[in-house]
Design a protein around this motif. Structure first.
Motif, PDB file in Angstrom:
ATOM      1  N   ALA A 118      32.304  41.423  45.095  1.00 20.99           N
ATOM      2  CA  ALA A 118      32.415  40.302  46.034  1.00 20.99           C
ATOM      3  C   ALA A 118      33.598  39.403  45.693  1.00 20.99           C
ATOM      4  N   GLY A 119      33.842  39.187  44.397  1.00 24.75           N
ATOM      5  CA  GLY A 119      34.988  38.375  44.004  1.00 24.75           C
ATOM      6  C   GLY A 119      36.309  39.003  44.406  1.00 24.75           C
ATOM      7  N   PHE A 120      36.407  40.322  44.290  1.00 20.94           N
ATOM      8  CA  PHE A 120      37.619  41.019  44.729  1.00 20.94           C
ATOM      9  C   PHE A 120      37.803  40.904  46.235  1.00 20.94           C
ATOM     10  N   ALA A 121      36.713  41.024  46.978  1.00 19.07           N
ATOM     11  CA  ALA A 121      36.815  40.908  48.441  1.00 19.07           C
ATOM     12  C   ALA A 121      37.279  39.518  48.847  1.00 19.07           C
ATOM     13  N   PHE A 122      36.723  38.479  48.242  1.00 14.33           N
ATOM     14  CA  PHE A 122      37.126  37.117  48.585  1.00 14.33           C
ATOM     15  C   PHE A 122      38.528  36.788  48.085  1.00 14.33           C
ATOM     16  N   ALA A 123      38.978  37.461  47.037  1.00 15.35           N
ATOM     17  CA  ALA A 123      40.270  37.122  46.448  1.00 15.35           C
ATOM     18  C   ALA A 123      41.427  37.861  47.107  1.00 15.35           C
ATOM     19  N   LYS A 124      41.239  39.144  47.461  1.00 16.85           N
ATOM     20  CA  LYS A 124      42.379  39.964  47.863  1.00 16.85           C
ATOM     21  C   LYS A 124      42.263  40.614  49.241  1.00 16.85           C
ATOM     22  N   LEU A 125      41.093  40.687  49.803  1.00 15.85           N
ATOM     23  CA  LEU A 125      40.949  41.337  51.099  1.00 15.85           C
ATOM     24  C   LEU A 125      41.048  40.310  52.227  1.00 15.85           C
ATOM     25  N   ARG A 126      41.423  40.802  53.401  1.00 14.80           N
ATOM     26  CA  ARG A 126      41.537  39.956  54.579  1.00 14.80           C
ATOM     27  C   ARG A 126      40.467  40.362  55.576  1.00 14.80           C
ATOM     28  N   PHE A 127      39.644  39.414  55.963  1.00 12.46           N
ATOM     29  CA  PHE A 127      38.622  39.661  56.967  1.00 12.46           C
ATOM     30  C   PHE A 127      38.248  38.337  57.621  1.00 12.46           C
ATOM     31  N   PHE A 180      31.925  33.340  42.572  1.00 14.19           N
ATOM     32  CA  PHE A 180      33.005  32.348  42.529  1.00 14.19           C
ATOM     33  C   PHE A 180      33.840  32.506  41.259  1.00 14.19           C
ATOM     34  N   PHE A 181      33.199  32.798  40.128  1.00 13.55           N
ATOM     35  CA  PHE A 181      33.919  32.974  38.863  1.00 13.55           C
ATOM     36  C   PHE A 181      34.871  34.166  38.928  1.00 13.55           C
ATOM     37  N   MET A 182      34.394  35.297  39.428  1.00 19.54           N
ATOM     38  CA  MET A 182      35.238  36.482  39.512  1.00 19.54           C
ATOM     39  C   MET A 182      36.329  36.308  40.559  1.00 19.54           C
ATOM     40  N   ARG A 183      36.039  35.606  41.632  1.00 23.92           N
ATOM     41  CA  ARG A 183      37.060  35.369  42.654  1.00 23.92           C
ATOM     42  C   ARG A 183      38.199  34.543  42.091  1.00 23.92           C
ATOM     43  N   GLN A 184      37.874  33.475  41.370  1.00 20.58           N
ATOM     44  CA  GLN A 184      38.912  32.622  40.798  1.00 20.58           C
ATOM     45  C   GLN A 184      39.735  33.372  39.765  1.00 20.58           C
ATOM     46  N   TYR A 185      39.108  34.249  39.012  1.00 27.36           N
ATOM     47  CA  TYR A 185      39.858  35.001  38.005  1.00 27.36           C
ATOM     48  C   TYR A 185      40.785  36.030  38.642  1.00 27.36           C
ATOM     49  N   LEU A 186      40.284  36.775  39.623  1.00 27.75           N
ATOM     50  CA  LEU A 186      41.088  37.845  40.220  1.00 27.75           C
ATOM     51  C   LEU A 186      42.244  37.308  41.045  1.00 27.75           C
ATOM     52  N   VAL A 206      37.821  53.303  46.477  1.00 31.24           N
ATOM     53  CA  VAL A 206      37.039  53.506  45.255  1.00 31.24           C
ATOM     54  C   VAL A 206      37.958  53.633  44.049  1.00 31.24           C
ATOM     55  N   ARG A 207      39.061  54.365  44.187  1.00 32.70           N
ATOM     56  CA  ARG A 207      39.995  54.512  43.076  1.00 32.70           C
ATOM     57  C   ARG A 207      40.706  53.198  42.765  1.00 32.70           C
ATOM     58  N   VAL A 208      40.994  52.417  43.795  1.00 28.87           N
ATOM     59  CA  VAL A 208      41.602  51.112  43.544  1.00 28.87           C
ATOM     60  C   VAL A 208      40.652  50.235  42.743  1.00 28.87           C
ATOM     61  N   LEU A 209      39.378  50.254  43.111  1.00 27.10           N
ATOM     62  CA  LEU A 209      38.400  49.468  42.365  1.00 27.10           C
ATOM     63  C   LEU A 209      38.271  49.954  40.932  1.00 27.10           C
ATOM     64  N   TRP A 210      38.196  51.269  40.748  1.00 28.60           N
ATOM     65  CA  TRP A 210      37.919  51.820  39.423  1.00 28.60           C
ATOM     66  C   TRP A 210      39.131  51.756  38.503  1.00 28.60           C
ATOM     67  N   HIS A 211      40.311  52.006  39.024  1.00 26.29           N
ATOM     68  CA  HIS A 211      41.499  52.109  38.186  1.00 26.29           C
ATOM     69  C   HIS A 211      42.370  50.856  38.183  1.00 26.29           C
ATOM     70  N   VAL A 212      42.158  49.942  39.119  1.00 22.94           N
ATOM     71  CA  VAL A 212      43.002  48.747  39.202  1.00 22.94           C
ATOM     72  C   VAL A 212      42.183  47.473  39.005  1.00 22.94           C
ATOM     73  N   VAL A 213      41.142  47.310  39.815  1.00 22.34           N
ATOM     74  CA  VAL A 213      40.393  46.050  39.814  1.00 22.34           C
ATOM     75  C   VAL A 213      39.573  45.902  38.541  1.00 22.34           C
ATOM     76  N   PHE A 214      38.786  46.909  38.199  1.00 17.16           N
ATOM     77  CA  PHE A 214      37.921  46.798  37.026  1.00 17.16           C
ATOM     78  C   PHE A 214      38.693  46.615  35.724  1.00 17.16           C
ATOM     79  N   PRO A 215      39.785  47.361  35.478  1.00 21.59           N
ATOM     80  CA  PRO A 215      40.552  47.082  34.243  1.00 21.59           C
ATOM     81  C   PRO A 215      41.136  45.680  34.206  1.00 21.59           C
ATOM     82  N   ALA A 216      41.603  45.177  35.343  1.00 19.39           N
ATOM     83  CA  ALA A 216      42.163  43.828  35.357  1.00 19.39           C
ATOM     84  C   ALA A 216      41.095  42.760  35.172  1.00 19.39           C
ATOM     85  N   ALA A 217      39.893  43.034  35.659  1.00 18.93           N
ATOM     86  CA  ALA A 217      38.813  42.046  35.586  1.00 18.93           C
ATOM     87  C   ALA A 217      37.947  42.197  34.349  1.00 18.93           C
ATOM     88  N   ARG A 218      38.295  43.093  33.438  1.00 22.28           N
ATOM     89  CA  ARG A 218      37.436  43.359  32.281  1.00 22.28           C
ATOM     90  C   ARG A 218      37.166  42.120  31.426  1.00 22.28           C
TER      91      ARG A 218
END
Length: 302
Positions: A118-127, A180-186, A206-218
């Motif tokens: 949810a933090g990634f969606a609020f931080a980087k996606l457009r909807f 909110f915490f993950m959104r502010q960090y990402l 799925v690959r973007v989440l697994w190989h890009v988002v999760f390592p950056a948000a670790r």
């Protein structure tokens, strides 16, 4: 004359070049040492932080009569293992510790996973309505949890989850603070160019989440997981409503059965509180380096 001047200029340039080529000492890698007052303040703060835990162990090693005397004891007695055995047996601490470990681990893992998505969606996606939905999520943090007890209990009763561990696991998978915490960090730690580069390379969502988002948000995931685990371990209000001491109690629910009687045995209660605290201390000793490293890495990235 011109040759002599040229030679002098050349020598001066060489001297300047030699001086400028010498490495300058940088203060960036200099180790900072605290003064005596710094160490004194740290010692005082450490002593004050450890005093409740030490006092709990001292009280657990005494008997109820000694704890009622004035002044109270400030050193260990000889009843520690006896009181620990009584607390372990009376409160069924083995089952309670296992149940609490399951509840805290699953709750932390689920909260971190859903909050990161949810933090990634609020931080980087457009909807559409993104800002309104984010405001709505943050607004739920202002609602007291006591207001949701009655409808939540009716829901778990209809699902036949009363006195079962899933009653204290699933209702708290979605955490507004975690989102909110993950959104502010990402927003700061995950560049848009990195996501676009992964898209250009043909990576799926799925690959973007697994190989890009999760390592950056670790780093932020480690901090959120630690906070959620501790909160779930120490939670008392909802487990005492949804669980019973004879069914599948957590540690906090099991501790309510200690020291029952006309005069509660405070030493046994303190022994049970010590048993419920030791797993958290052990987890921090084992994973403390990784947790602090994740916090520092997140601070450097931010």
């Amino acid at each position: 004359m011109s040759a002599t001047v040229t030679d002098r200029v050349t020598k001066d340039e060489r001297r300047r070049g030699a001086v400028s080529s010498k490495p300058r000492r940088s203060k960036a890698g200099k180790t900072l040492h605290g003064g005596k007052w710094t160490y004194l303040v740290l010692i005082v703060v450490t002593a004050l932080s450890l005093f409740p835990l030490v006092w709990t162990a001292i009280a657990a090693s005494r008997n109820n009569e000694r704890l009622a005397q004035t002044p109270p004891p400030f050193w260990f007695g000889g009843n520690l293992f006896k009181n620990l055995e009584i607390a372990w047996t009376d409160a069924n601490m083995g089952t309670a510790l296992l149940n609490t470990t399951i509840v805290a681990s699953i709750s932390a893992a689920g909260t971190v996973f859903i909050s990161t998505l949810a933090g990634f969606a609020f931080a980087k996606l457009r909807f559409r309505w993104k800002n309104f939905l984010l405001f709505f999520v943050i607004a739920t943090m202002m609602v007291p949890p006591q207001l949701s007890v009655v409808p939540l209990y009716q829901l778990i009763a209809e699902l036949s989850w009363t006195d079962q561990l899933q009653a204290v696991i699933f209702p708290f998978f979605v955490c507004a603070f975690g989102v909110f915490f993950m959104r502010q960090y990402l927003v700061q730690a995950l560049p848009n160019e990195l996501i676009e580069a992964a898209r250009v390379d043909g990576a799926s969502s799925v690959r973007v989440l697994w190989h890009v988002v999760f390592p950056a948000a670790r780093p932020a995931m480690a901090v959120l997981g630690m906070l959620t685990f501790v909160q779930a371990w120490n939670d008392f209000f909802w487990p005492i409503i949804a669980l019973t001491q004879n069914g599948s109690p957590t540690v906090q629910v099991a501790l309510t059965g200690l020291g029952r009687g006309y005069i509660p045995d405070q030493s046994v209660i303190m022994a049970g509180a010590l048993l419920g605290t030791l797993p958290l201390l052990l987890a921090f000793v084992v994973f403390g380096k990784q947790i602090v490293g994740g916090i520092m890495q997140g601070a450097v990235k931010g």
